[in-house]
Design a protein around this motif. Structure first.
Motif, PDB file in Angstrom:
ATOM      1  N   ILE A 115     -15.600  78.145   7.973  1.00 53.38           N
ATOM      2  CA  ILE A 115     -14.505  78.410   8.893  1.00 53.38           C
ATOM      3  C   ILE A 115     -14.178  77.124   9.638  1.00 53.38           C
ATOM      4  O   ILE A 115     -14.977  76.653  10.460  1.00 53.38           O
ATOM      5  N   PRO A 116     -13.036  76.507   9.380  1.00 55.03           N
ATOM      6  CA  PRO A 116     -12.670  75.289  10.121  1.00 55.03           C
ATOM      7  C   PRO A 116     -12.322  75.637  11.567  1.00 55.03           C
ATOM      8  O   PRO A 116     -11.780  76.713  11.849  1.00 55.03           O
ATOM      9  N   VAL A 117     -12.653  74.740  12.483  1.00 64.16           N
ATOM     10  CA  VAL A 117     -12.359  74.956  13.898  1.00 64.16           C
ATOM     11  C   VAL A 117     -11.577  73.762  14.435  1.00 64.16           C
ATOM     12  O   VAL A 117     -11.716  72.640  13.959  1.00 64.16           O
ATOM     13  N   ARG A 118     -10.775  74.036  15.460  1.00 67.22           N
ATOM     14  CA  ARG A 118      -9.887  73.000  15.985  1.00 67.22           C
ATOM     15  C   ARG A 118     -10.583  72.072  16.973  1.00 67.22           C
ATOM     16  O   ARG A 118     -10.110  70.965  17.225  1.00 67.22           O
ATOM     17  N   HIS A 119     -11.682  72.523  17.571  1.00 67.77           N
ATOM     18  CA  HIS A 119     -12.438  71.706  18.513  1.00 67.77           C
ATOM     19  C   HIS A 119     -13.899  71.653  18.062  1.00 67.77           C
ATOM     20  O   HIS A 119     -14.426  72.627  17.529  1.00 67.77           O
ATOM     21  N   LEU A 175     -14.546  83.924  17.343  1.00 63.57           N
ATOM     22  CA  LEU A 175     -14.150  84.064  15.951  1.00 63.57           C
ATOM     23  C   LEU A 175     -14.504  85.451  15.423  1.00 63.57           C
ATOM     24  O   LEU A 175     -15.438  86.094  15.917  1.00 63.57           O
ATOM     25  N   ASP A 176     -13.761  85.881  14.420  1.00 63.25           N
ATOM     26  CA  ASP A 176     -14.069  87.099  13.668  1.00 63.25           C
ATOM     27  C   ASP A 176     -14.762  86.653  12.385  1.00 63.25           C
ATOM     28  O   ASP A 176     -14.101  86.137  11.469  1.00 63.25           O
ATOM     29  N   PRO A 177     -16.082  86.842  12.267  1.00 62.34           N
ATOM     30  CA  PRO A 177     -16.788  86.315  11.095  1.00 62.34           C
ATOM     31  C   PRO A 177     -16.418  87.022   9.794  1.00 62.34           C
ATOM     32  O   PRO A 177     -16.589  86.440   8.725  1.00 62.34           O
ATOM     33  N   THR A 178     -15.940  88.261   9.862  1.00 61.04           N
ATOM     34  CA  THR A 178     -15.580  88.961   8.635  1.00 61.04           C
ATOM     35  C   THR A 178     -14.255  88.472   8.073  1.00 61.04           C
ATOM     36  O   THR A 178     -14.053  88.457   6.863  1.00 61.04           O
ATOM     37  N   GLN A 179     -13.340  88.062   8.942  1.00 61.12           N
ATOM     38  CA  GLN A 179     -12.034  87.592   8.505  1.00 61.12           C
ATOM     39  C   GLN A 179     -11.937  86.071   8.455  1.00 61.12           C
ATOM     40  O   GLN A 179     -11.002  85.526   7.851  1.00 61.12           O
ATOM     41  N   GLY A 180     -12.873  85.394   9.132  1.00 62.02           N
ATOM     42  CA  GLY A 180     -12.812  83.937   9.172  1.00 62.02           C
ATOM     43  C   GLY A 180     -11.719  83.419  10.067  1.00 62.02           C
ATOM     44  O   GLY A 180     -11.231  82.297   9.880  1.00 62.02           O
ATOM     45  N   THR A 181     -11.308  84.219  11.061  1.00 56.44           N
ATOM     46  CA  THR A 181     -10.218  83.818  11.948  1.00 56.44           C
ATOM     47  C   THR A 181     -10.750  83.376  13.298  1.00 56.44           C
ATOM     48  O   THR A 181     -11.819  83.810  13.738  1.00 56.44           O
ATOM     49  N   GLU A 182      -9.987  82.524  13.968  1.00 55.10           N
ATOM     50  CA  GLU A 182     -10.384  81.948  15.246  1.00 55.10           C
ATOM     51  C   GLU A 182      -9.346  82.283  16.308  1.00 55.10           C
ATOM     52  O   GLU A 182      -8.144  82.094  16.101  1.00 55.10           O
ATOM     53  N   ASP A 183      -9.793  82.808  17.448  1.00 54.31           N
ATOM     54  CA  ASP A 183      -8.906  83.043  18.579  1.00 54.31           C
ATOM     55  C   ASP A 183      -8.512  81.703  19.210  1.00 54.31           C
ATOM     56  O   ASP A 183      -9.134  80.669  18.933  1.00 54.31           O
ATOM     57  N   PRO A 184      -7.526  81.690  20.094  1.00 57.51           N
ATOM     58  CA  PRO A 184      -7.169  80.439  20.771  1.00 57.51           C
ATOM     59  C   PRO A 184      -8.359  79.842  21.523  1.00 57.51           C
ATOM     60  O   PRO A 184      -9.146  80.566  22.129  1.00 57.51           O
TER      61      PRO A 184
END
Length: 405
Positions: free
Chosen positions: A175-179, A233-242
């Motif tokens: 999961i890439p992250v912005r920070h 983050l949602d580990p099942t979807q691989g998504t990151e909140d702001p």
């Protein structure tokens, strides 16, 4: 594929759609996506029909689906102790929790007057029930269910988070992250992953020249923190909140990882030198808020915190006598002491009446703690590990990582 594997697969595939949400939900969702490595398909057609019929008739067995763990690891009741091992080589577990990993730290000098403390992890191999060294990771957080670990690579702050399948030892998703991230923590139910962000290596150490020894003494930078904020983050979807930035805090440690509150609606961090519980809470937008009623009397330096049913709070050391230590158990809402329990440091609740603690070894003049299972209302302990001491090898000084199973 042997008969046992065939039965397990048929049960899993038939019952999977019926599985209710609950603890370890994120792991179960991820497990659906995993591919089995090295499978050989060989089974009789008659056996397949019989197995599928059994699966339809007995759907309640689905709780054991896709399980390659030693018997007793996931049943939530058995105790596995190895009082002759330190660091542990084989599974340590009690009640609802298991030692999912442990790590050691070693100072790595850099050029100039700076160094970093680097961690080395030993992760539980769920197939063998043994702890295996894995030098790929600088930080590991294990999810409830002990199927998945969120990991960071050796260079911190990290620009991506890996979801490691503990059964195969392979990363199933990046999961890439912005920070840049330096610390990770799962929510109590495992559905959310909290990433603490940093602008410097969170385990940076500064050097001070010692005129008496002629050497350099290393210490954590004081009066500032490298933490910049957090993201969920949602580990099942691989998504990151702001991403949520936090203001610089002179009362936070240089490494100041955030943790979720019990219900996952808030996050908190340790406050250095605080007299009101050493914890500060934020909502998921990054705004400072009051501690929730059931956690306002807790301390961030006591890992056990709330009992599984939320009615008891584990607090710090209150009394020491020869060969024994006692810690306080309190009402989480009023802060009133209910009882005391053996243990110098309460690490995790095994169930609503038992905890895992560091407790001093009997008959030792020096403080040599061992992992112990302690019980409310009892003065006896069950030793789970050998004593942790600082020997010739850095591996003797190890830190446990527990997770709900």
């Amino acid at each position: 594929m042997n008969v046992e594997e065939l039965v397990r697969d048929a049960l899993r595939e038939t019952a999977e759609a019926q599985s209710p949400a609950g603890p370890g939900l994120a792991d179960r969702v991820l497990a659906v996506r995993r591919r089995r490595r090295g499978r050989r398909i060989a089974a009789a057609a008659a056996a397949t029909v019989a197995v599928v019929a059994l699966a339809v008739a007995v759907p309640q067995l689905e709780s054991a689906k896709d399980d390659v763990r030693p018997a007793g690891l996931l049943d939530g009741s058995g105790t596995s102790a190895h009082p002759d091992q330190s660091p542990p080589r084989e599974l340590i577990a009690a009640g609802e929790v298991a030692l999912a990993a442990y790590y050691t730290t070693e100072l790595q000098e850099r050029i100039g007057e700076h160094a970093v403390d680097l961690r080395t992890y030993w992760l539980l191999d769920p197939e063998s029930g043994r702890y295996e060294k894995d030098t790929r990771w600088s930080f590991v957080a294990v999810s409830p269910g002990l199927r998945t670990a969120a990991v960071l690579e050796r260079t911190l702050p990290a620009k991506r988070i890996g979801l490691l399948d503990l059964a195969t030892g392979e990363v199933e998703r990046w999961i890439p992250v912005r920070h840049g991230v330096g610390g990770l923590a799962y929510s109590y139910d495992g559905t959310k992953l909290l990433a603490t962000t940093y602008d410097e290596h969170p385990d940076l150490r500064e050097g001070t020249y010692n005129a008496k020894t002629g050497g350099i003494g290393w210490h954590e930078p004081v009066g500032r923190t490298a933490r910049t904020g957090f993201t969920v983050l949602d580990p099942t979807q691989g998504t990151e909140d702001p991403w949520r930035g936090l203001p610089s805090d002179r009362n936070a440690n240089f490494r100041s990882d955030l943790q979720f509150s019990r219900d996952g609606r808030l996050v908190y961090s340790k406050i250095v030198g605080s007299r009101d519980g050493m914890q500060k809470f934020y909502d998921l937008t990054g705004a400072a808020v009051a501690a929730p009623a059931e956690e306002r009397h807790l301390r961030s330096d006591v890992g056990a915190r709330l009992s599984p049913d939320g009615t008891l709070a584990a607090l710090g050391l209150t009394k020491e006598v020869p060969d024994k230590s006692y810690s306080s158990i309190r009402d989480p809402r009023t802060g009133e002491e209910i009882t005391r329990v053996r243990g110098a440091e309460l690490i995790a609740w095994a169930d609503d009446r038992r905890l895992i603690a560091w407790e001093r070894s009997a008959g030792k003049e020096a403080y040599e703690p061992r992992l112990a299972l302690v019980t409310l209302g009892s003065d006896t302990v069950q030793w789970l590990s050998g004593p942790r001491t600082q020997g010739d090898s850095v591996e003797w000084d190890w830190e446990p990582v527990f997770a709900r199973r």
